[in-house]
Structures are given as structure tokens and as C-alpha cells.
Write a protein that holds these residues in place. Structure first.
Motif, PDB file in Angstrom:
ATOM      1  N   MET A   1      -1.841   1.789   5.895  1.00  0.00           N
ATOM      2  CA  MET A   1      -1.174   0.328   6.278  1.00  0.00           C
ATOM      3  C   MET A   1      -0.949   0.338   7.684  1.00  0.00           C
ATOM      4  O   MET A   1      -0.603   1.923   8.135  1.00  0.00           O
ATOM      5  N   THR A   2      -1.375  -0.660   8.827  1.00  0.00           N
ATOM      6  CA  THR A   2      -0.722  -0.614  10.432  1.00  0.00           C
ATOM      7  C   THR A   2       0.376  -1.014  10.891  1.00  0.00           C
ATOM      8  O   THR A   2       0.556  -2.253   9.477  1.00  0.00           O
ATOM      9  N   ASP A   3       0.524  -0.751  11.934  1.00  0.00           N
ATOM     10  CA  ASP A   3       1.849  -1.926  12.526  1.00  0.00           C
ATOM     11  C   ASP A   3       0.664  -2.563  13.412  1.00  0.00           C
ATOM     12  O   ASP A   3       1.372  -3.552  14.026  1.00  0.00           O
ATOM     13  N   SER A   4      -0.315  -2.895  12.820  1.00  0.00           N
ATOM     14  CA  SER A   4      -0.976  -4.179  14.020  1.00  0.00           C
ATOM     15  C   SER A   4      -0.401  -5.092  13.521  1.00  0.00           C
ATOM     16  O   SER A   4      -0.434  -5.610  12.921  1.00  0.00           O
ATOM     17  N   PRO A   5       0.048  -6.045  15.225  1.00  0.00           N
ATOM     18  CA  PRO A   5       0.019  -7.642  15.127  1.00  0.00           C
ATOM     19  C   PRO A   5      -1.087  -8.412  14.309  1.00  0.00           C
ATOM     20  O   PRO A   5      -2.281  -8.319  14.230  1.00  0.00           O
ATOM     21  N   VAL A   6      -0.375  -9.040  12.979  1.00  0.00           N
ATOM     22  CA  VAL A   6      -0.943  -9.786  12.310  1.00  0.00           C
ATOM     23  C   VAL A   6      -2.062 -10.345  12.872  1.00  0.00           C
ATOM     24  O   VAL A   6      -3.407 -10.945  13.091  1.00  0.00           O
ATOM     25  N   SER A   7      -1.856 -11.537  13.653  1.00  0.00           N
ATOM     26  CA  SER A   7      -1.825 -12.510  14.853  1.00  0.00           C
ATOM     27  C   SER A   7      -2.948 -11.529  15.196  1.00  0.00           C
ATOM     28  O   SER A   7      -4.375 -12.430  15.894  1.00  0.00           O
ATOM     29  N   GLU A   8      -3.570 -10.680  15.734  1.00  0.00           N
ATOM     30  CA  GLU A   8      -4.383  -9.360  16.558  1.00  0.00           C
ATOM     31  C   GLU A   8      -5.491  -9.376  16.145  1.00  0.00           C
ATOM     32  O   GLU A   8      -6.632  -8.843  15.947  1.00  0.00           O
ATOM     33  N   MET A   9      -5.342  -8.951  14.529  1.00  0.00           N
ATOM     34  CA  MET A   9      -6.276  -8.802  13.801  1.00  0.00           C
ATOM     35  C   MET A   9      -7.838  -9.716  13.448  1.00  0.00           C
ATOM     36  O   MET A   9      -7.477 -10.901  12.946  1.00  0.00           O
ATOM     37  N   SER A  10      -8.842  -8.882  13.033  1.00  0.00           N
ATOM     38  CA  SER A  10     -10.112  -9.284  12.933  1.00  0.00           C
ATOM     39  C   SER A  10      -9.856  -9.359  11.325  1.00  0.00           C
ATOM     40  O   SER A  10      -9.227  -9.383  10.522  1.00  0.00           O
ATOM     41  N   PHE A  11     -10.325 -10.562  11.008  1.00  0.00           N
ATOM     42  CA  PHE A  11     -10.780 -10.629   9.151  1.00  0.00           C
ATOM     43  C   PHE A  11     -11.489  -9.990   8.337  1.00  0.00           C
ATOM     44  O   PHE A  11     -10.469  -9.804   7.452  1.00  0.00           O
ATOM     45  N   GLU A  12     -11.755  -9.176   9.120  1.00  0.00           N
ATOM     46  CA  GLU A  12     -12.751  -8.221   8.259  1.00  0.00           C
ATOM     47  C   GLU A  12     -10.849  -6.772   8.319  1.00  0.00           C
ATOM     48  O   GLU A  12     -10.643  -6.085   6.723  1.00  0.00           O
ATOM     49  N   ASP A  13     -10.367  -7.114   9.229  1.00  0.00           N
ATOM     50  CA  ASP A  13      -9.310  -5.529   9.385  1.00  0.00           C
ATOM     51  C   ASP A  13      -8.016  -6.178   8.289  1.00  0.00           C
ATOM     52  O   ASP A  13      -7.293  -5.474   7.364  1.00  0.00           O
ATOM     53  N   ALA A  14      -7.583  -8.036   8.762  1.00  0.00           N
ATOM     54  CA  ALA A  14      -6.887  -8.099   7.587  1.00  0.00           C
ATOM     55  C   ALA A  14      -7.321  -8.020   6.106  1.00  0.00           C
ATOM     56  O   ALA A  14      -5.981  -7.841   5.180  1.00  0.00           O
ATOM     57  N   MET A  15      -8.309  -8.288   5.954  1.00  0.00           N
ATOM     58  CA  MET A  15      -8.441  -8.229   4.363  1.00  0.00           C
ATOM     59  C   MET A  15      -7.963  -7.329   3.693  1.00  0.00           C
ATOM     60  O   MET A  15      -8.096  -6.680   2.900  1.00  0.00           O
ATOM     61  N   LYS A  16      -9.191  -5.597   4.568  1.00  0.00           N
ATOM     62  CA  LYS A  16      -8.951  -4.932   4.365  1.00  0.00           C
ATOM     63  C   LYS A  16      -7.318  -4.067   3.978  1.00  0.00           C
ATOM     64  O   LYS A  16      -7.042  -3.224   2.920  1.00  0.00           O
ATOM     65  N   GLU A  17      -6.716  -4.294   5.203  1.00  0.00           N
ATOM     66  CA  GLU A  17      -4.812  -4.310   4.886  1.00  0.00           C
ATOM     67  C   GLU A  17      -4.398  -5.019   3.405  1.00  0.00           C
ATOM     68  O   GLU A  17      -3.821  -3.733   3.120  1.00  0.00           O
ATOM     69  N   LEU A  18      -4.986  -5.934   3.264  1.00  0.00           N
ATOM     70  CA  LEU A  18      -4.149  -6.703   2.508  1.00  0.00           C
ATOM     71  C   LEU A  18      -4.413  -5.908   1.499  1.00  0.00           C
ATOM     72  O   LEU A  18      -4.281  -6.426  -0.120  1.00  0.00           O
ATOM     73  N   GLU A  19      -5.744  -6.142   0.477  1.00  0.00           N
ATOM     74  CA  GLU A  19      -6.423  -5.175  -0.049  1.00  0.00           C
ATOM     75  C   GLU A  19      -5.142  -3.920  -0.635  1.00  0.00           C
ATOM     76  O   GLU A  19      -5.212  -3.271  -1.585  1.00  0.00           O
ATOM     77  N   GLN A  20      -5.150  -3.434   0.715  1.00  0.00           N
ATOM     78  CA  GLN A  20      -4.175  -2.092   0.392  1.00  0.00           C
ATOM     79  C   GLN A  20      -2.872  -2.331  -0.050  1.00  0.00           C
ATOM     80  O   GLN A  20      -2.351  -1.315  -0.760  1.00  0.00           O
ATOM     81  N   VAL A  21      -2.397  -3.003   0.635  1.00  0.00           N
ATOM     82  CA  VAL A  21      -0.871  -3.803   0.293  1.00  0.00           C
ATOM     83  C   VAL A  21      -1.059  -4.176  -1.544  1.00  0.00           C
ATOM     84  O   VAL A  21      -0.129  -3.664  -1.713  1.00  0.00           O
ATOM     85  N   VAL A  22      -1.969  -5.338  -2.036  1.00  0.00           N
ATOM     86  CA  VAL A  22      -2.079  -5.418  -3.294  1.00  0.00           C
ATOM     87  C   VAL A  22      -2.186  -4.557  -3.604  1.00  0.00           C
ATOM     88  O   VAL A  22      -1.232  -4.056  -4.540  1.00  0.00           O
ATOM     89  N   SER A  23      -2.672  -3.003  -3.827  1.00  0.00           N
ATOM     90  CA  SER A  23      -3.346  -1.924  -4.579  1.00  0.00           C
ATOM     91  C   SER A  23      -1.551  -1.396  -4.279  1.00  0.00           C
ATOM     92  O   SER A  23      -1.408  -0.493  -5.978  1.00  0.00           O
ATOM     93  N   THR A  24      -1.229  -0.989  -3.585  1.00  0.00           N
ATOM     94  CA  THR A  24       0.082  -0.612  -3.321  1.00  0.00           C
ATOM     95  C   THR A  24       0.783  -0.891  -4.505  1.00  0.00           C
ATOM     96  O   THR A  24       2.225  -0.787  -5.083  1.00  0.00           O
ATOM     97  N   LEU A  25       1.107  -2.825  -3.721  1.00  0.00           N
ATOM     98  CA  LEU A  25       1.780  -3.327  -5.200  1.00  0.00           C
ATOM     99  C   LEU A  25       2.023  -3.244  -6.582  1.00  0.00           C
ATOM    100  O   LEU A  25       2.397  -2.919  -7.382  1.00  0.00           O
ATOM    101  N   GLU A  26       0.959  -3.179  -6.729  1.00  0.00           N
ATOM    102  CA  GLU A  26       0.258  -3.274  -8.196  1.00  0.00           C
ATOM    103  C   GLU A  26       1.017  -1.566  -8.456  1.00  0.00           C
ATOM    104  O   GLU A  26       0.711  -1.653  -9.846  1.00  0.00           O
ATOM    105  N   ARG A  27       0.498  -0.707  -7.958  1.00  0.00           N
ATOM    106  CA  ARG A  27       0.985   0.415  -9.079  1.00  0.00           C
ATOM    107  C   ARG A  27       2.237   0.442  -9.216  1.00  0.00           C
ATOM    108  O   ARG A  27       2.543   1.022 -10.153  1.00  0.00           O
ATOM    109  N   GLY A  28       3.517  -0.600  -8.401  1.00  0.00           N
ATOM    110  CA  GLY A  28       4.142  -0.162  -8.854  1.00  0.00           C
ATOM    111  C   GLY A  28       5.584   1.224  -8.236  1.00  0.00           C
ATOM    112  O   GLY A  28       6.475   0.981  -9.020  1.00  0.00           O
TER     113      GLY A  28
END
Length: 80
Positions: A1-28
Motif C-alpha cells: 500500500m502507498t501513501d499517495s494522495p488518492v485524489s491524484e491516483m489513476s484509475f488503475e493505480d487506485a483499483m490495484k491498491e483497493l484490491e490489496q486493501v480488500v485482500s488484507t482485510l479479508e485475511r483478518g
């Protein structure tokens, strides 16, 4: 995960990071406070992805075809 400002992210970068966030949260296996931070980041990323998709849809909708199939009324597709 990055500390990049979300408002400056491309769709692809935001989607990739969102997938990582979901995966991390799902692991519990993340502490409660970290889970809350991840959830908040994920919500912001989701909002960014939705905004970029809406922007793209509006640009596509702005393209019309005239009688001979030539695109008219197009606008530059900046930022995609």
C-alpha cells in the motif's frame, strides 16, 4: 500500500491498491486500528475509482456519430 494522495491516483493505480486493501482485510490478521485505517483508505479508493469511471462514461457519451459514421462532438480524453 502507498501513501499517495488518492485524489491524484489513476484509475488503475487506485483499483490495484483497493484490491490489496480488500485482500488484507479479508485475511483478518490485522489489528483493529490498522483495519479501520485500511477500511477508510479503501473507501476513499472506491470513491476515486467510481469518479474516474463516471468521468470516462461522460467522455464516451460525448462522442456522437453523424450520418456517415464520423465521430463528432468529441472532446479530448485527457487523464485516461
Amino acid at each position: 500500500m502507498t501513501d499517495s494522495p488518492v485524489s491524484e491516483m489513476s484509475f488503475e493505480d487506485a483499483m490495484k491498491e483497493l484490491e490489496q486493501v480488500v485482500s488484507t482485510l479479508e485475511r483478518g490478521d490485522v489489528a483493529l486500528e490498522e483495519s479501520i485505517k485500511l477500511y477508510e483508505r479503501g473507501a476513499a479508493l472506491k470513491t476515486r475509482c467510481e469518479a474516474k469511471l463516471k468521468e470516462a462514461e461522460e467522455k464516451v457519451a460525448a462522442i456522437t456519430l453523424d450520418a456517415d459514421g464520423t465521430a463528432t462532438g468529441t472532446t479530448p480524453a485527457e487523464g485516461l
